[in-house]
Design a protein around this motif. Sequence first.
Motif, PDB file in Angstrom:
ATOM      1  N   THR A 199      -4.635  13.261   7.340  1.00  0.00           N
ATOM      2  CA  THR A 199      -4.021  12.950   6.324  1.00  0.00           C
ATOM      3  C   THR A 199      -3.692  11.669   6.676  1.00  0.00           C
ATOM      4  OG1 THR A 199      -2.724  14.405   5.603  1.00  0.00           O
ATOM      5  CG2 THR A 199      -1.565  12.247   5.210  1.00  0.00           C
ATOM      6  N   LYS A 200      -4.451  10.055   5.975  1.00  0.00           N
ATOM      7  CA  LYS A 200      -4.506   8.632   6.504  1.00  0.00           C
ATOM      8  C   LYS A 200      -3.019   7.676   5.800  1.00  0.00           C
ATOM      9  CE  LYS A 200      -7.316   4.841   6.328  1.00  0.00           C
ATOM     10  NZ  LYS A 200      -6.149   4.175   5.864  1.00  0.00           N
ATOM     11  N   PHE A 201      -2.267   7.833   6.742  1.00  0.00           N
ATOM     12  CA  PHE A 201      -1.302   7.337   6.029  1.00  0.00           C
ATOM     13  C   PHE A 201      -1.781   5.486   5.935  1.00  0.00           C
ATOM     14  CE2 PHE A 201       0.639  11.121   8.409  1.00  0.00           C
ATOM     15  CZ  PHE A 201       1.445  11.385   7.052  1.00  0.00           C
ATOM     16  N   GLU A 202      -0.192   5.134   4.729  1.00  0.00           N
ATOM     17  CA  GLU A 202      -0.642   3.812   4.990  1.00  0.00           C
ATOM     18  C   GLU A 202       0.153   3.441   3.592  1.00  0.00           C
ATOM     19  OE1 GLU A 202      -4.726   3.870   3.291  1.00  0.00           O
ATOM     20  OE2 GLU A 202      -4.201   4.490   0.976  1.00  0.00           O
ATOM     21  N   VAL A 203       0.497   2.198   3.279  1.00  0.00           N
ATOM     22  CA  VAL A 203       1.170   1.488   2.340  1.00  0.00           C
ATOM     23  C   VAL A 203       0.003   0.204   1.902  1.00  0.00           C
ATOM     24  CG1 VAL A 203       3.015  -0.109   2.412  1.00  0.00           C
ATOM     25  CG2 VAL A 203       2.563   1.552   4.286  1.00  0.00           C
ATOM     26  N   ARG A 204       0.006   0.605   0.746  1.00  0.00           N
ATOM     27  CA  ARG A 204      -0.863   0.069  -0.914  1.00  0.00           C
ATOM     28  C   ARG A 204       0.058  -0.747  -1.279  1.00  0.00           C
ATOM     29  NH1 ARG A 204      -4.228   4.009  -3.257  1.00  0.00           N
ATOM     30  NH2 ARG A 204      -5.569   1.601  -4.310  1.00  0.00           N
ATOM     31  N   VAL A 205      -0.678  -2.022  -1.844  1.00  0.00           N
ATOM     32  CA  VAL A 205       0.764  -2.921  -2.198  1.00  0.00           C
ATOM     33  C   VAL A 205      -0.336  -3.580  -3.257  1.00  0.00           C
ATOM     34  CG1 VAL A 205       0.879  -5.548  -2.102  1.00  0.00           C
ATOM     35  CG2 VAL A 205       1.412  -4.147   0.094  1.00  0.00           C
ATOM     36  N   LEU A 206      -0.109  -2.541  -4.430  1.00  0.00           N
ATOM     37  CA  LEU A 206      -1.664  -3.635  -5.325  1.00  0.00           C
ATOM     38  C   LEU A 206      -0.645  -4.477  -6.506  1.00  0.00           C
ATOM     39  CD1 LEU A 206      -2.632   0.248  -6.506  1.00  0.00           C
ATOM     40  CD2 LEU A 206      -3.416  -1.193  -4.851  1.00  0.00           C
ATOM     41  N   TYR A 207      -1.831  -5.641  -6.755  1.00  0.00           N
ATOM     42  CA  TYR A 207      -1.021  -6.232  -7.910  1.00  0.00           C
ATOM     43  C   TYR A 207      -1.397  -6.907  -9.172  1.00  0.00           C
ATOM     44  CZ  TYR A 207      -4.772  -9.452  -5.813  1.00  0.00           C
ATOM     45  OH  TYR A 207      -5.990  -9.625  -5.458  1.00  0.00           O
ATOM     46  N   ASN A 208      -0.726  -6.861 -10.031  1.00  0.00           N
ATOM     47  CA  ASN A 208      -1.761  -6.745 -11.069  1.00  0.00           C
ATOM     48  C   ASN A 208      -1.614  -7.460 -12.273  1.00  0.00           C
ATOM     49  OD1 ASN A 208      -2.533  -6.128 -14.240  1.00  0.00           O
ATOM     50  ND2 ASN A 208      -2.607  -3.395 -13.652  1.00  0.00           N
ATOM     51  N   SER A 228       3.007  -8.370  10.287  1.00  0.00           N
ATOM     52  CA  SER A 228       0.863  -8.495  10.736  1.00  0.00           C
ATOM     53  C   SER A 228       1.659  -7.107  12.116  1.00  0.00           C
ATOM     54  CB  SER A 228       1.471  -9.566  11.673  1.00  0.00           C
ATOM     55  OG  SER A 228       1.091 -10.202  11.040  1.00  0.00           O
ATOM     56  N   PHE A 229       2.361  -6.517  12.305  1.00  0.00           N
ATOM     57  CA  PHE A 229       2.563  -5.694  13.100  1.00  0.00           C
ATOM     58  C   PHE A 229       3.164  -4.391  13.033  1.00  0.00           C
ATOM     59  CE2 PHE A 229       2.440  -9.902  15.477  1.00  0.00           C
ATOM     60  CZ  PHE A 229       0.828  -9.492  15.684  1.00  0.00           C
ATOM     61  N   LEU A 230       3.446  -4.480  11.760  1.00  0.00           N
ATOM     62  CA  LEU A 230       4.459  -2.737  10.980  1.00  0.00           C
ATOM     63  C   LEU A 230       2.968  -1.887  11.832  1.00  0.00           C
ATOM     64  CD1 LEU A 230       6.427  -3.950   9.287  1.00  0.00           C
ATOM     65  CD2 LEU A 230       5.104  -3.077   7.684  1.00  0.00           C
ATOM     66  N   PRO A 231       3.541   0.250  12.131  1.00  0.00           N
ATOM     67  CA  PRO A 231       3.834   0.623  12.770  1.00  0.00           C
ATOM     68  C   PRO A 231       2.386   1.103  11.837  1.00  0.00           C
ATOM     69  CG  PRO A 231       5.126   1.197  12.460  1.00  0.00           C
ATOM     70  CD  PRO A 231       5.471  -0.234  12.011  1.00  0.00           C
ATOM     71  N   VAL A 232       2.613   1.610  10.527  1.00  0.00           N
ATOM     72  CA  VAL A 232       1.137   2.249   9.398  1.00  0.00           C
ATOM     73  C   VAL A 232       0.135   1.087   8.688  1.00  0.00           C
ATOM     74  CG1 VAL A 232       2.185   3.472   7.897  1.00  0.00           C
ATOM     75  CG2 VAL A 232       3.777   2.960   9.492  1.00  0.00           C
ATOM     76  N   GLU A 233      -0.736   1.416   7.827  1.00  0.00           N
ATOM     77  CA  GLU A 233      -1.696   0.144   7.958  1.00  0.00           C
ATOM     78  C   GLU A 233      -1.307  -0.241   6.684  1.00  0.00           C
ATOM     79  OE1 GLU A 233      -5.555   2.223   8.139  1.00  0.00           O
ATOM     80  OE2 GLU A 233      -5.758   1.402  10.588  1.00  0.00           O
TER      81      GLU A 233
END
Length: 615
Positions: free
Chosen positions: A60-69, A200-205
Amino acid sequence: MYKENGNISIHTENIFPIIKKWLYSDKDIFVRELISNASDAISKLKRLASIGEANINADTKFEVRVLYNKDNNTIKFIDNGIGMTADEVKKYINQVAFSGAEDFISRYKDKMDEANQIIGHFGLGFYSSFMVSEKVEIDTLSFKEGAEAVKWRCTGGTEYELEASERSERGTTVTLYLDEEGKEFLNEYKLREIIEKHCSFLPVEIYLENEKEERKEDRKPLNDTQPLWTKNPKDCTDEEYKEFYTKVFKDFKEPLFWIHLNVDYPFNLKGILYFPKLKHELDASEGQIKLYNNQVFVADNIKEIIPEFLLLLKGVIDCADLPLNVSRSFLQKDANVIKISKHITKKVSDKLTELFKKERDKYNSFWDDINVFIKYGCMRDESFYDKVKDILIFKTTNEEYITLQQYLERNKEKHEKKVFYVNDEVQQAQYVKLFKENNLEAIILNSAIDSHFINFLEMKESGVQFNRIDSDLSDVLKDNEAAVDESKAKELEDMFKANLGKDKLTIKVESLKATRIPAIMLLSEHSRRMQEMSAMFRGMDVKNMFPSEETLVINKNSELINALLDMSNNEDKKEDIKLICEHIYDLALIGNKQLGAEEMAKFIERSNKILEKLI
Ligand code: ADP
């Protein structure tokens, strides 16, 4: 599929307008709040997995995504973390989060200003999304086995809708349907800037993407998930510290040195403090201490937490144990905050002491850059002074760096407990020369802070007295072996008095050691300080209240003076004598300070007259 409409359990009907209004000035924080919730959701899942309470795929690749539309006017915050069950949404979103917001408002209803200052408005969390949205949707699937996905929707009133969702991936998507004003956030640069500031330094990408475009293969996270301060100091190289410094503070001058803070007990504190290289003294106001809470940026320069004088440094401090949801005035009294600030102060003084003891040359070479910081620290914090008092050093007129004790010890035969100092090496060059010719030494104190600092040291170090190099020097310069004949002295005194016509000027005749200079001007330390101090209060008639006490010391060892004495009975030379007396006075004055306009004009005129006499 079930669907539920309900009322959010809340008593304050108008909670949303209040949130919107209050936080208007700092709308960006919704980005930080939603991203940190997403990052927390991932950290929680990882923790559960590590203790065998959750199953996750090894790849699993953990990540947070921010998508704008921009077409739909939406921003989505997507994570593959812990997710929520329907019950959890009811509990955490409908009740807990709301009660957090409600609590916040009831507490600060009457103190709007204070509320605005509350660090990062922590605790308001999820509901800050309504500052920019007309509708917010949560689509989530819990990691729990057999959990059903749910969708929650709320349009900013106290009613919500909850229904089954078709979502099949574990995790949460929060979709903001932006209102008119919120549309300004549909801008990649703006979003990027906010994310870089706070996350900038949060532990999750964290990835920022345009929903309408394909995901790029070579996409890069916006953050550094393992900032240097989270690492063990043993594993960090000098290069890494410098690189981190440049990146975070955009300062391309290398820092002088740094302190890596790393405490687990009794509180959790990590960070790096850098001593910056100053370009000039004014730079001291450009310090910057960034405060983080579990890698989430909270704010810059919070003087309630960081001892004020440390704000002259640059650095990052990450502390999970700070009660960030209380007001700042309250923070100052918090026991943890006091402990933390004491700890930091101690670490700084330990590092300075270590440098002083083990790398004295380096310490000396840093002194010009760090002295303002240390002096300010001493005056602001007694306990800091106690720790560093023996490693305070002073640059001497012989380019050495010595401690106060060393100076006193070395010079005690010549002038006990008196410390001579120079605050303007150019203007006081004549005195420095005199000192050197007499094997005397003075220290150089040329920072703006020094005049306060010597007052402070005089209070602390009993009996020690600081005297500017042009203050009362008669004792140290007097040649005791060449006593001045009293009648001659009187004659000279009278001659200068009569020719100069300055009632307030004291005239003294001495034999000065090792110099043939005809005269020097001395100022009383006390009256000069009084003048300087009161000059700070505008509108005061300083000159009259504290007239400067000037003494012209005539050097009986000077050939010129002796020649002058020989001329004194010659009636024909009366005019020349006046000329010489005035000129000697002016030269002594020039050695002490800049001449005023009128004095300067007279001086030049007289100089020309003297030259004419040589023809
Ligand atoms: P806080 O984060 O300070 O607890 P919030 O209002 O931001 O307050 O969130 C309330 C709760 O909702 C969180 O504590 C968490 O349990 C839950 N929550 C919010 N966002 C998420 C998410 N993305 N994934 C899982 N749970 C979440």
